[in-house]
Design an enzyme around this catalytic site. Structure first.
Site, short mmCIF file in Angstrom:
data_model
loop_
_atom_site.label_atom_id
_atom_site.label_comp_id
_atom_site.label_asym_id
_atom_site.label_seq_id
_atom_site.Cartn_x
_atom_site.Cartn_y
_atom_site.Cartn_z
N ARG A 38 0.81 -1.22 0.00
CA ARG A 38 0.00 0.00 0.00
C ARG A 38 0.84 1.27 0.00
O ARG A 38 0.44 2.28 -0.60
CB ARG A 38 -0.95 0.00 1.20
CG ARG A 38 -2.03 -1.06 1.11
CD ARG A 38 -3.04 -0.91 2.24
NE ARG A 38 -4.09 -1.93 2.18
CZ ARG A 38 -5.12 -1.99 3.00
NH1 ARG A 38 -5.23 -1.07 3.96
NH2 ARG A 38 -6.03 -2.94 2.89
N ASP A 69 -15.64 9.11 9.05
CA ASP A 69 -14.57 8.14 8.82
C ASP A 69 -13.24 8.89 8.88
O ASP A 69 -13.19 10.10 8.58
CB ASP A 69 -14.72 7.46 7.46
CG ASP A 69 -14.02 6.11 7.40
OD1 ASP A 69 -14.70 5.07 7.49
OD2 ASP A 69 -12.77 6.09 7.29
#
Length: 271
Positions: free
Chosen positions: A38, A138
């Protein structure tokens, strides 16, 4: 596995410490390849040859916007419409008996499927005249951006009933064929904002009829879980519900909540 960006065990250890301090996320040791996969893309974009240089940059610049990219990269966004479907009829029954404006807080909105599913349930239960509000928060700002766009592949939307698709979605045509957009009247019921659950202050006001905190606590250690659960209590209206994920059990974490049904909780009476 061959790596074109230098990445050592010491680098991984530092990253684990950084994401824990920043977001409360506990990265297991076996996540090392996930972390490399990632973040290596980001390092290539920045022209960096080693993770050590990247980590040094972060630590030397605590206010850098790169921290947001770092956090977004290590956040997991596995979601779908009406995931863990048994919760939504329970939510419908709950709000049908409530008075006043209905407010729900979705604490891990991800790319929007969960808060939109909540909003659909509210509109189906309360009727078109009702004006419920879903606060969708979030830590991942990239995910929130996608959620606000409200555009999803038809392969995902198509799993819903035809009635729901017609009522809540606009099917794309031409260049947008194969996608669907959330209808404006549904989108108007959902308010998105970034929020870090381990932050000292939450930019959240008022109380809610229910809080969805599903498949979030699994990324935190017990001390963090306890602290978050305690902080939820004053944000719930009397009789409000807390929804957990299928693999989460809050009863063994804190005495603030008591189990009401399958991964559904109410505030415990300590009198």
């Amino acid at each position: 596995m061959s790596r074109d960006v230098q990445f050592s065990d010491a680098d991984f250890s530092r990253i684990r410490q950084l994401i824990y301090r920043r977001a409360g996320i506990v990265l297991a040791e076996h996540k090392i390849e996930m972390v490399y996969g990632r973040l290596a893309r980001r390092l290539r974009q920045l022209g960096l040859a080693s993770f050590r240089d990247y980590i040094d940059r972060l630590e030397l610049n605590p206010g850098s916007p790169e921290w947001e990219t770092f956090t977004n990269s290590l956040t997991t966004n596995l979601t779908s419409f009406f995931r863990e479907n048994h919760h939504f009829p329970l939510l419908g029954e709950h709000v049908a008996s409530r008075s006043g404006r209905v407010r729900i807080w979705c604490t891990a909105a991800s790319t929007g499927e969960e808060p939109y599913s909540i909003a659909m349930t509210l509109m189906e239960t309360l009727g078109s005249r009702a004006e419920p509000e879903v606060l969708a928060t979030d830590i991942d700002t990239d995910a929130l951006f996608k959620a606000e766009q409200g555009i999803y592949p038809m392969v995902d939307v198509g799993k819903l009933s035809e009635t729901r698709i017609k009522r809540f979605f606009l099917k794309g045509a031409g260049d947008h064929s194969g996608f669907a957009r959330i209808r404006p009247e549904l989108a108007a019921r959902v308010v998105f904002q970034p929020l870090n659950l381990i932050a000292d202050n939450w930019a959240v006001q008022g109380q809610f009829d229910a809080i969805f905190c599903r498949n979030v606590m699994i990324y935190f250690d017990k001390a963090t879980q306890v602290r978050i659960l305690e902080r939820f209590v004053p944000f719930l209206k009397p009789g409000g519900l807390l929804f957990a994920g299928h693999s989460e059990s809050f009863s063994y974490i804190s005495d603030c909540f008591k189990l009401r049904g399958q991964t559904v909780y109410t505030v415990a009476d300590k009198s």
